[in-house]
Design a protein around this motif. Structure first.
Motif, PDB file in Angstrom:
ATOM      1  N   TYR A 166       0.812  -1.211   0.000  1.00 52.36           N
ATOM      2  CA  TYR A 166       0.000   0.000   0.000  1.00 52.36           C
ATOM      3  C   TYR A 166       0.852   1.270   0.000  1.00 52.36           C
ATOM      4  O   TYR A 166       0.324   2.370   0.162  1.00 52.36           O
ATOM      5  CB  TYR A 166      -0.921   0.012   1.220  1.00 52.36           C
ATOM      6  N   ASP A 167       2.152   1.125  -0.179  1.00 57.58           N
ATOM      7  CA  ASP A 167       3.058   2.277  -0.125  1.00 57.58           C
ATOM      8  C   ASP A 167       3.029   3.043  -1.457  1.00 57.58           C
ATOM      9  O   ASP A 167       3.983   3.022  -2.231  1.00 57.58           O
ATOM     10  CB  ASP A 167       4.472   1.804   0.194  1.00 57.58           C
ATOM     11  N   LEU A 168       1.913   3.720  -1.702  1.00 59.36           N
ATOM     12  CA  LEU A 168       1.759   4.550  -2.903  1.00 59.36           C
ATOM     13  C   LEU A 168       1.676   6.025  -2.513  1.00 59.36           C
ATOM     14  O   LEU A 168       2.500   6.820  -2.933  1.00 59.36           O
ATOM     15  CB  LEU A 168       0.513   4.129  -3.679  1.00 59.36           C
ATOM     16  N   ASP A 169       0.686   6.389  -1.724  1.00 59.92           N
ATOM     17  CA  ASP A 169       0.578   7.752  -1.223  1.00 59.92           C
ATOM     18  C   ASP A 169       1.431   7.867   0.040  1.00 59.92           C
ATOM     19  O   ASP A 169       1.095   7.296   1.085  1.00 59.92           O
ATOM     20  CB  ASP A 169      -0.885   8.085  -0.915  1.00 59.92           C
ATOM     21  N   TYR A 173       0.572   6.698   3.941  1.00 65.12           N
ATOM     22  CA  TYR A 173       1.317   5.493   4.329  1.00 65.12           C
ATOM     23  C   TYR A 173       2.083   5.732   5.629  1.00 65.12           C
ATOM     24  O   TYR A 173       2.155   4.848   6.489  1.00 65.12           O
ATOM     25  CB  TYR A 173       2.285   5.088   3.225  1.00 65.12           C
ATOM     26  N   LEU A 209      -5.710   5.053   3.853  1.00 68.82           N
ATOM     27  CA  LEU A 209      -4.582   4.856   2.944  1.00 68.82           C
ATOM     28  C   LEU A 209      -5.053   4.294   1.608  1.00 68.82           C
ATOM     29  O   LEU A 209      -4.611   4.736   0.537  1.00 68.82           O
ATOM     30  CB  LEU A 209      -3.564   3.917   3.587  1.00 68.82           C
ATOM     31  N   LYS A 210      -5.956   3.323   1.651  1.00 74.21           N
ATOM     32  CA  LYS A 210      -6.485   2.758   0.403  1.00 74.21           C
ATOM     33  C   LYS A 210      -7.190   3.823  -0.425  1.00 74.21           C
ATOM     34  O   LYS A 210      -7.072   3.859  -1.651  1.00 74.21           O
ATOM     35  CB  LYS A 210      -7.446   1.611   0.727  1.00 74.21           C
ATOM     36  N   ASP A 213      -4.547   5.968  -1.910  1.00 74.33           N
ATOM     37  CA  ASP A 213      -3.886   5.213  -2.982  1.00 74.33           C
ATOM     38  C   ASP A 213      -4.737   5.198  -4.248  1.00 74.33           C
ATOM     39  O   ASP A 213      -4.221   5.310  -5.370  1.00 74.33           O
ATOM     40  CB  ASP A 213      -3.616   3.776  -2.523  1.00 74.33           C
ATOM     41  N   ASP A 214      -6.049   5.052  -4.071  1.00 75.20           N
ATOM     42  CA  ASP A 214      -6.944   5.051  -5.229  1.00 75.20           C
ATOM     43  C   ASP A 214      -6.883   6.386  -5.971  1.00 75.20           C
ATOM     44  O   ASP A 214      -6.907   6.420  -7.208  1.00 75.20           O
ATOM     45  CB  ASP A 214      -8.382   4.765  -4.784  1.00 75.20           C
ATOM     46  N   TYR A 216      -4.292   8.425  -5.889  1.00 78.62           N
ATOM     47  CA  TYR A 216      -2.950   8.454  -6.492  1.00 78.62           C
ATOM     48  C   TYR A 216      -2.945   7.674  -7.810  1.00 78.62           C
ATOM     49  O   TYR A 216      -2.389   8.132  -8.816  1.00 78.62           O
ATOM     50  CB  TYR A 216      -1.942   7.861  -5.516  1.00 78.62           C
ATOM     51  N   TYR A 258      -2.870  -3.721  -5.200  1.00 89.36           N
ATOM     52  CA  TYR A 258      -2.019  -2.533  -5.155  1.00 89.36           C
ATOM     53  C   TYR A 258      -0.554  -2.871  -5.438  1.00 89.36           C
ATOM     54  O   TYR A 258       0.165  -2.061  -6.026  1.00 89.36           O
ATOM     55  CB  TYR A 258      -2.145  -1.848  -3.789  1.00 89.36           C
ATOM     56  N   GLN A 262       1.543  -1.169  -8.344  1.00 85.84           N
ATOM     57  CA  GLN A 262       2.778  -0.462  -7.994  1.00 85.84           C
ATOM     58  C   GLN A 262       3.942  -0.917  -8.885  1.00 85.84           C
ATOM     59  O   GLN A 262       4.715  -0.096  -9.391  1.00 85.84           O
ATOM     60  CB  GLN A 262       3.095  -0.724  -6.519  1.00 85.84           C
TER      61      GLN A 262
END
Length: 345
Positions: A166-169, A173, A209-210, A213-214, A216, A258, A262
């Motif tokens: 989940y390390d996108l935003d 995160y 976070l999800k 991420d969505d 992002y 995710y 990624q």
């Protein structure tokens, strides 16, 4: 009346125990068939002396009634005795089962509550079933807390293993990592109630976070779809189109993976990084041109971060290319063969 399963007192006419839900078996009175001594089959009159043809003396109605009353009294005594037995032994067993699990878990906040309830139990009378049921009820709630603590510890372990996907935003995160750390600390200190609270916070942070991420992912896909490849080679365009289809397919799935998204983003960045607008643009100026080894040309550049004015570290030739006009006056891209960073620059 008392429940045969847990010893709880029952209301008259109850079909199920209000404490444990066990069905209540109705008490069935003994059925007896009376055979009056003054009748005989086939209308025959018994011989004198009250003797039957078989030589047996018919039972006295008074005697039959005595036997029935005695049987009913015995049944009532049995029911009352059974209720007392389950009301004492049954409740004690439930109490001891809960206490054993609470003490075994070693959670200080639950153990202090368990000690208070145990002392309260000792002060109750033998027949104080109401008070004992109240203590057992509280102990069961503490036992549920122990189960919840163990579930949180197990779930947190899985969340720790999967967090990297989940390390996108980056900002969301970081918040999620902090929530996991706080929960992990509570588990390590065996703080039962705090563990449940911090675990709920971690779950909320993961949902946030999800969502981030969505957003992002949506922004990245929009950027990839609108990237300017007018100066890219046919090979780069072909690679771009292949990866873009893969990205569009992954992001349209109802349950998003995710981690796969990624990885595909990283692959796309590697393929077209030369045509993507940088998040942190650099100021690049040519300081000197050395053509002494022509056709090889050496350029001396000044590279600084446009926002901070600092010189970036770990620059490589893959980060640079040159656009120049060819014989047809069209701009073409020329790859840098090597690059190095001078000391103190």
């Amino acid at each position: 009346m008392f429940c045969a399963n847990c010893g709880s007192e029952l209301e008259k006419g109850a079909r199920f125990c209000p404490e444990c839900g066990a069905p209540v078996e109705p008490v069935q009175p003994e059925k007896t068939v009376q055979n009056p001594g003054n009748t005989q089959a086939s209308g025959q009159i018994p011989p004198a002396g009250g003797r039957t043809t078989s030589g047996q003396t018919p039972a006295s109605p008074k005697k039959n009634q005595t036997v029935i009353i005695a049987a009913v009294i015995a049944a009532v005594v049995f029911i009352i005795g059974g209720g007392l037995l389950y009301g004492t032994v049954g409740l004690a067993w439930q109490k001891n089962s809960a206490v054993s699990k609470i003490e075994k878990a070693g959670l200080e906040d639950y153990q202090s509550e368990e000690a208070r309830l145990a002392a309260e139990w000792e002060n109750l009378g033998v027949l104080d079933f109401g008070g004992k049921r109240a203590v057992v009820k509280e102990l069961k709630e503490l036992k549920k807390g122990v189960d919840a603590f163990q579930d949180c510890a197990s779930e947190l372990s899985e969340m720790e293993k999967e967090k990297k996907q989940y390390d996108l935003d980056s900002e969301s995160y970081s918040t999620y990592e902090s929530a996991l750390k706080e929960c992990r600390s509570a588990i390590k200190k065996k703080e039962g109630k705090k563990t449940q609270t911090t675990y709920k916070n971690a779950v909320k942070a993961l949902e946030a976070l999800k969502s981030a991420d969505d957003q992002y992912i949506s922004d990245q896909v929009s950027m990839y779809e609108n990237v300017d490849l007018s100066e890219a080679s046919s090979k780069e365009v072909s690679s771009y189109k292949t990866i873009l289809k893969e990205i569009q397919s992954l992001t349209k799935e109802k349950t998003r993976n995710y981690k796969s998204i990624q990885k595909t983003f990283a692959k796309m960045d590697q393929a077209i990084y030369l045509y993507i607008d940088p998040k942190n643009p650099l100021d690049v100026t040519v300081q000197q041109v050395d053509a002494s080894a022509f056709p090889k040309i050496r350029l001396y550049l000044s590279v600084k971060d446009g926002n901070t004015g600092e010189v970036p570290k770990k620059l490589s030739n893959s980060l640079f290319y040159i656009k120049k006009k060819d014989a047809n006056a069209k701009y073409v891209k020329q790859i840098i063969t090597s690059a190095g960073q001078l000391p103190d620059s």
